[in-house]
Design an enzyme around this catalytic site. Structure first.
Site, mmCIF file in Angstrom:
data_model
loop_
_atom_site.group_PDB
_atom_site.id
_atom_site.type_symbol
_atom_site.label_atom_id
_atom_site.label_comp_id
_atom_site.label_asym_id
_atom_site.label_seq_id
_atom_site.Cartn_x
_atom_site.Cartn_y
_atom_site.Cartn_z
ATOM 1 N N ASP A 147 0.861 -1.180 0.000
ATOM 2 C CA ASP A 147 0.000 0.000 0.000
ATOM 3 C C ASP A 147 0.904 1.238 0.000
ATOM 4 O O ASP A 147 1.659 1.459 0.950
ATOM 5 C CB ASP A 147 -0.862 -0.052 1.270
ATOM 6 C CG ASP A 147 -1.743 1.164 1.433
ATOM 7 O OD1 ASP A 147 -1.642 2.109 0.623
ATOM 8 O OD2 ASP A 147 -2.540 1.163 2.385
ATOM 9 N N VAL B 45 -6.253 4.026 -5.621
ATOM 10 C CA VAL B 45 -5.125 4.564 -4.867
ATOM 11 C C VAL B 45 -5.393 6.020 -4.447
ATOM 12 O O VAL B 45 -4.977 6.448 -3.367
ATOM 13 C CB VAL B 45 -3.812 4.400 -5.689
ATOM 14 C CG1 VAL B 45 -3.755 5.298 -6.890
ATOM 15 C CG2 VAL B 45 -2.599 4.589 -4.806
ATOM 16 N N ASP B 46 -6.109 6.746 -5.272
ATOM 17 C CA ASP B 46 -6.470 8.134 -4.977
ATOM 18 C C ASP B 46 -7.282 8.206 -3.677
ATOM 19 O O ASP B 46 -6.979 9.011 -2.774
ATOM 20 C CB ASP B 46 -7.304 8.655 -6.167
ATOM 21 C CG ASP B 46 -7.453 10.158 -6.186
ATOM 22 O OD1 ASP B 46 -6.793 10.837 -5.387
ATOM 23 O OD2 ASP B 46 -8.240 10.652 -7.024
ATOM 24 N N GLY C 147 -5.743 0.663 -13.123
ATOM 25 C CA GLY C 147 -6.917 0.226 -12.365
ATOM 26 C C GLY C 147 -8.179 0.571 -13.131
ATOM 27 O O GLY C 147 -8.409 0.062 -14.232
HETATM 28 P P1 ADP Z 1 -6.327 4.707 -12.318
HETATM 29 O O1 ADP Z 1 -7.624 5.455 -12.306
HETATM 30 O O2 ADP Z 1 -5.140 5.563 -12.678
HETATM 31 O O3 ADP Z 1 -6.400 3.429 -13.091
HETATM 32 P P2 ADP Z 1 -6.519 3.215 -9.797
HETATM 33 O O4 ADP Z 1 -6.345 3.730 -8.411
HETATM 34 O O5 ADP Z 1 -7.852 2.656 -10.165
HETATM 35 O O6 ADP Z 1 -6.065 4.420 -10.763
HETATM 36 O O7 ADP Z 1 -5.428 2.112 -10.077
HETATM 37 C C1 ADP Z 1 -4.062 2.368 -10.302
HETATM 38 C C2 ADP Z 1 -3.251 1.272 -9.673
HETATM 39 O O8 ADP Z 1 -3.162 1.502 -8.268
HETATM 40 C C3 ADP Z 1 -3.879 -0.130 -9.820
HETATM 41 O O9 ADP Z 1 -2.876 -1.003 -10.310
HETATM 42 C C4 ADP Z 1 -4.301 -0.495 -8.400
HETATM 43 O O10 ADP Z 1 -4.146 -1.888 -8.170
HETATM 44 C C5 ADP Z 1 -3.309 0.286 -7.580
HETATM 45 N N1 ADP Z 1 -3.684 0.603 -6.183
HETATM 46 C C6 ADP Z 1 -4.900 0.672 -5.612
HETATM 47 N N2 ADP Z 1 -4.789 1.000 -4.299
HETATM 48 C C7 ADP Z 1 -3.453 1.134 -4.043
HETATM 49 C C8 ADP Z 1 -2.670 1.461 -2.884
HETATM 50 N N3 ADP Z 1 -3.232 1.719 -1.714
HETATM 51 N N4 ADP Z 1 -1.311 1.491 -3.009
HETATM 52 C C9 ADP Z 1 -0.713 1.256 -4.211
HETATM 53 N N5 ADP Z 1 -1.387 0.953 -5.335
HETATM 54 C C10 ADP Z 1 -2.741 0.893 -5.258
#
Ligand code: ADP
Length: 182
Positions: free
Chosen positions: A14, A37-38, A123
């Site tokens: 994470d 992740v946002d 994601g």
């Molecule tokens: P996007 O809209 O840019 O695709 P997402 O957040 O949906 O952004 O996904 C981007 C990547 O971040 C994905 O590969 C997802 O698995 C990953 N992700 C989600 N939560 C976390 C986290 N807490 N830490 C690191 N990576 C994460």
């Protein structure tokens, strides 16, 4: 072997818990938080982050903006909205490349000594993971090499699939660079 590779790591976990000077947020163009992740970053950083983000008035896809990191261990968050993957023919690759490049440009400007990147756009935005990984590594490595800026860099993967893809691709790139420098 290029010595900068010794300061680059592929990690699983994470990104909000990473003890680095800056973490990168795969944001959306509003910069007002979202899912994935946002959402995790906004939740962990606290409401002060949203306040600062509101003042930034959004960010175009492919660009990057920096904020403080509030309750995170990191000092800064670099927010970059990745491209939404449509058909691969709408400039998605060059936009993704711009994300990594603009994040590195800001990191260099702020003299950041360690930075962690998530797998931007892989994601909800559906960018094919292998292609996204190749773009991430290629762009960041080209930047450090060209700019002679050598921070510690973590690529932080949340899911097993991305983690394996990054591990494999990183080994390949290392071998290629080794062959070239021999
Ligand atoms: P996007 O809209 O840019 O695709 P997402 O957040 O949906 O952004 O996904 C981007 C990547 O971040 C994905 O590969 C997802 O698995 C990953 N992700 C989600 N939560 C976390 C986290 N807490 N830490 C690191 N990576 C994460």
């Amino acid at each position: 072997m290029k010595s900068f590779l010794e300061k680059i790591f592929i990690a699983k976990g994470d990104i909000t818990s990473f003890d680095v000077e800056a973490i990168v947020n795969a944001a959306n163009t509003s910069l007002l938080g979202g899912g994935g992740v946002d959402g995790a970053i906004h939740k962990a950083a606290g409401p002060e982050l949203l306040k600062e983000c509101i003042s930034l008035k959004g960010c175009e896809s492919g660009k990057a903006k920096i904020t403080k990191a509030y309750r995170l261990m990191a000092k800064y968050i670099i927010h970059t909205p990745g491209p939404i993957y449509k058909n691969g023919k709408s400039g998605e690759s060059s936009l993704l490349e711009s994300c990594y490049k603009n994040c590195m440009t800001l990191a260099k400007e702020y003299n950041i000594s360690s930075i962690a990147f998530p797998a931007i756009s892989t994601g909800v935005y559906s960018f094919p993971k292998e292609d996204a990984c190749k773009i991430a590594l290629k762009t960041v490595f080209a930047f450090v090499d060209k700019e002679k800026y050598f921070p510690t860099i973590y690529f932080v993967l949340y899911d097993d699939e991305n983690f394996l893809i990054y591990k494999n691709e990183f080994e390949k790139v290392k071998n290629e660079l080794q062959t070239i420098s021999e």
